[in-house]
Design an enzyme around this catalytic site. Sequence first.
Site, PDB file in Angstrom:
ATOM      1  N   HIS A  60      -1.221  -6.450   4.089  1.00 35.93           N
ATOM      2  CA  HIS A  60      -0.867  -5.655   2.895  1.00 35.93           C
ATOM      3  C   HIS A  60       0.631  -5.754   2.612  1.00 35.93           C
ATOM      4  O   HIS A  60       1.450  -5.129   3.275  1.00 35.93           O
ATOM      5  CB  HIS A  60      -1.263  -4.190   3.095  1.00 35.93           C
ATOM      6  CG  HIS A  60      -1.110  -3.369   1.847  1.00 35.93           C
ATOM      7  ND1 HIS A  60      -2.147  -2.646   1.294  1.00 35.93           N
ATOM      8  CD2 HIS A  60      -0.045  -3.170   1.032  1.00 35.93           C
ATOM      9  CE1 HIS A  60      -1.723  -2.028   0.205  1.00 35.93           C
ATOM     10  NE2 HIS A  60      -0.441  -2.327   0.022  1.00 35.93           N
ATOM     11  N   HIS A  62       3.498  -6.573  -0.956  1.00 36.57           N
ATOM     12  CA  HIS A  62       3.681  -6.845  -2.394  1.00 36.57           C
ATOM     13  C   HIS A  62       4.751  -7.916  -2.511  1.00 36.57           C
ATOM     14  O   HIS A  62       5.951  -7.611  -2.501  1.00 36.57           O
ATOM     15  CB  HIS A  62       4.123  -5.578  -3.128  1.00 36.57           C
ATOM     16  CG  HIS A  62       3.125  -4.467  -3.072  1.00 36.57           C
ATOM     17  ND1 HIS A  62       2.354  -4.092  -4.154  1.00 36.57           N
ATOM     18  CD2 HIS A  62       2.737  -3.658  -2.044  1.00 36.57           C
ATOM     19  CE1 HIS A  62       1.557  -3.092  -3.799  1.00 36.57           C
ATOM     20  NE2 HIS A  62       1.764  -2.811  -2.528  1.00 36.57           N
ATOM     21  N   GLN A 155      -0.954  -1.924 -10.999  1.00 38.28           N
ATOM     22  CA  GLN A 155      -0.005  -0.907 -10.527  1.00 38.28           C
ATOM     23  C   GLN A 155       0.045   0.335 -11.407  1.00 38.28           C
ATOM     24  O   GLN A 155       0.202   1.437 -10.934  1.00 38.28           O
ATOM     25  CB  GLN A 155       1.398  -1.527 -10.420  1.00 38.28           C
ATOM     26  CG  GLN A 155       2.516  -0.571 -10.082  1.00 38.28           C
ATOM     27  CD  GLN A 155       2.470  -0.021  -8.658  1.00 38.28           C
ATOM     28  OE1 GLN A 155       2.910  -0.653  -7.723  1.00 38.28           O
ATOM     29  NE2 GLN A 155       1.911   1.179  -8.500  1.00 38.28           N
ATOM     30  N   HIS A 213      -5.532   0.502  -3.489  1.00 41.77           N
ATOM     31  CA  HIS A 213      -4.515   1.503  -3.126  1.00 41.77           C
ATOM     32  C   HIS A 213      -5.190   2.853  -3.358  1.00 41.77           C
ATOM     33  O   HIS A 213      -5.440   3.231  -4.502  1.00 41.77           O
ATOM     34  CB  HIS A 213      -3.280   1.385  -4.011  1.00 41.77           C
ATOM     35  CG  HIS A 213      -2.325   0.319  -3.591  1.00 41.77           C
ATOM     36  ND1 HIS A 213      -2.651  -1.006  -3.583  1.00 41.77           N
ATOM     37  CD2 HIS A 213      -1.034   0.404  -3.154  1.00 41.77           C
ATOM     38  CE1 HIS A 213      -1.606  -1.705  -3.158  1.00 41.77           C
ATOM     39  NE2 HIS A 213      -0.613  -0.875  -2.885  1.00 41.77           N
ATOM     40  N   GLU A 216      -2.927   7.453  -2.166  1.00 45.21           N
ATOM     41  CA  GLU A 216      -1.568   7.348  -1.604  1.00 45.21           C
ATOM     42  C   GLU A 216      -0.729   8.473  -2.197  1.00 45.21           C
ATOM     43  O   GLU A 216       0.103   8.281  -3.083  1.00 45.21           O
ATOM     44  CB  GLU A 216      -0.939   5.981  -1.906  1.00 45.21           C
ATOM     45  CG  GLU A 216       0.364   5.769  -1.134  1.00 45.21           C
ATOM     46  CD  GLU A 216       1.091   4.486  -1.515  1.00 45.21           C
ATOM     47  OE1 GLU A 216       0.727   3.853  -2.519  1.00 45.21           O
ATOM     48  OE2 GLU A 216       2.046   4.123  -0.797  1.00 45.21           O
ATOM     49  N   ASP A 312       3.645  -3.718   3.667  1.00 55.00           N
ATOM     50  CA  ASP A 312       3.715  -3.172   2.310  1.00 55.00           C
ATOM     51  C   ASP A 312       4.951  -3.633   1.542  1.00 55.00           C
ATOM     52  O   ASP A 312       4.826  -4.149   0.442  1.00 55.00           O
ATOM     53  CB  ASP A 312       3.645  -1.634   2.355  1.00 55.00           C
ATOM     54  CG  ASP A 312       3.060  -1.021   1.088  1.00 55.00           C
ATOM     55  OD1 ASP A 312       2.497  -1.773   0.275  1.00 55.00           O
ATOM     56  OD2 ASP A 312       3.175   0.206   0.923  1.00 55.00           O
TER      57      ASP A 312
HETATM   58  N1  17E Z   1       2.887   0.321  -5.235  1.00 53.18           N
HETATM   59  C1  17E Z   1       2.150   1.379  -4.838  1.00 53.18           C
HETATM   60  O1  17E Z   1       1.388   1.942  -5.634  1.00 53.18           O
HETATM   61  N2  17E Z   1       2.243   1.813  -3.559  1.00 53.18           N
HETATM   62  C2  17E Z   1       3.050   1.207  -2.693  1.00 53.18           C
HETATM   63  N3  17E Z   1       3.128   1.661  -1.451  1.00 53.18           N
HETATM   64  C3  17E Z   1       3.807   0.096  -3.111  1.00 53.18           C
HETATM   65  C4  17E Z   1       3.712  -0.321  -4.388  1.00 53.18           C
HETATM   66  C5  17E Z   1       4.712  -0.577  -2.155  1.00 53.18           C
HETATM   67 FE   FE2 Z   2       0.869  -1.222  -1.259  1.00 53.87          FE
END
Ligand code: 17E
Ligand code: FE2
Length: 429
Positions: A60, A62, A155, A213, A216, A312
Site C-alpha cells: 500500500h 501512493h 481520492q 481505503h 480511515e 502508504d
Molecule cells: N489518501 C488517503 O485518502 N489516505 C491516505 N492515507 C493517503 C492518501 C496517504
Molecule cells: Fe493510502
Amino acid sequence: MRLENVRLHQQEGLFDIDMDNGMFTAITPVAPVRNTARNEGVEVIDGHGRLVLPPFIDPHVHLDTALTAGETVWNRSGTLFEGIHNWSERKKTLTRDDVKNRAAKALEWYIAQGVQHVRSHVDTTDPSLTALQALLELREEMRELIDIQLVAFPQEGIPSFPKGAELLEEALKLGAEAVGGIPHFEYTREYGIESLKTVFDLAGKYDRLIDIHCDEIDDDQSRFVETVATLALERAMGQRVTASHTTAMHSYSNAYVVKLMRLLKNSGIHFIANPVTNLNLQGRMDSYPKRRGITRIPELLEAGVNACFGQDDIVDQWFPMQGGNMLLVLFTGLVGCQLTGFDQINRGIDLITHNSARCLNIHDQYGIAVGKPANLIMLDSESVFDAVRRQAAVTHSIRRGKLIASTEPARTRLYHSGRSRDIDLSWSI
Ligand code: 17E
Ligand code: FE2
C-alpha cells in the site's frame, strides 16, 4: 547464481541455494557435509551465515503523491483531510514527467532496500488521468526490477466527484489491476454505500482486484468495512478484496468488534494497516489521551484474518519522511500494535512478506522454494529478530536469479585508551 552458507527463517543450520534460468533449482543443507557441487562458471555469493528472506513487499503506497511534501504548502494540521485538500491543489500541476520522475526515485529507494513488489494507489479524480498514464508507463519500464500493481483510487470520491465513476472505469480500461474507493470521504453515508456497490460492480465487470481505503477516520460510526465484507462474501470475492486502513476499528466498541469479526473471517477479505502514516494522521482531533488509530491487527491475526503492513506515504502530504524501508514500517507497526513478544516479532516478518503476497494475490509465485521465481534478499543479520531490532541493511537483492541491488553494511570502530577495535552491533538469540 548460487548462494552459499545462508540461513532461512525458522530453520536450523546453513543452506546453499541454487538458481537457474530465473528459478530456484535447489535448496540444500550444508551440514553434515556439503553434497552439492558448484557448476563451472556459476556466480557464487558466500552468505557467511546471513539470513535470506523472500523480497519485501509494500502492499500500500501512493506513488503519484511521492516526494511532494510541502508542495504547494506543508500540511499544518497533520490531518488526512488537509492532506487531501493540499494534494488536490498540487494535482492541478501534474505532468507525466513530473509523476514519472518522482515515482521512479521512490521506486529506486524501494529496490535498494529489498522491495520487489508494490501495490500503488493512483488518484483517478483528475479528468486528465495524468498520474495513471505516467504510472502505467513506469510499471512497464521498471518490470525487470520491481512488480507494480496499480489501484484506480478515487481520492475525492465516486458519487461525490464529477464523473467519478466514469473516470474510475476509464482507469480500469487503461489497465489498472485493482479498483479502489473511499466511502468515509463521500458526502453522505448513502453515497459511501453506493460507492462500494460501484467498486464491486466494476471489479466484477473487468475482473479486477479490490482495495478500498476504508473507514480511515477516528469516527466510531464509520462502519463501511461491514459493507465491504458483506459484498465480498455475497459475491464470493473475499480473496480478491482488501480493506486498507480501517482505523475506525480502533474506536469501535468491543461489543461491535466481536460481532464484526465473525463476518470478517467468513468473508475472507484481507487487511492492510499503514502504521507509520496512521500514527501520524489519527488522533489529531483528540486532546489527551490520544488514540493511536491503528486498526486491530493483533485481534485480526488472532481470528485468522490475513493482515499486513504498508508504508502508504513517501515524503508527501500525509507523511513527510521515510522512503522504502519496510523494516522500519514493521518496527513501527509492531510497537504501535504492542506485538513485541519474542514470537510476535519473529512472526511479524510475515506482515511485510508472506501475508502481503496473499493480499496481492501473488503468493503462488512468491517464497523461497524450488520451482518458484528466484527472488530473494539477504540481510546483514543472522535472524529476523535481530534484523527487525536494529533495522539491518539488505545487503543483496536478487531477482529472477540476478543481482539487482547491493549495499555495504556499515562498519563501526570504537576508540579507547589509545587502541581501536571493530564493534558488533548484532545480537542473536
Ligand atoms: N489518501 C488517503 O485518502 N489516505 C491516505 N492515507 C493517503 C492518501 C496517504
Ligand atoms: Fe493510502
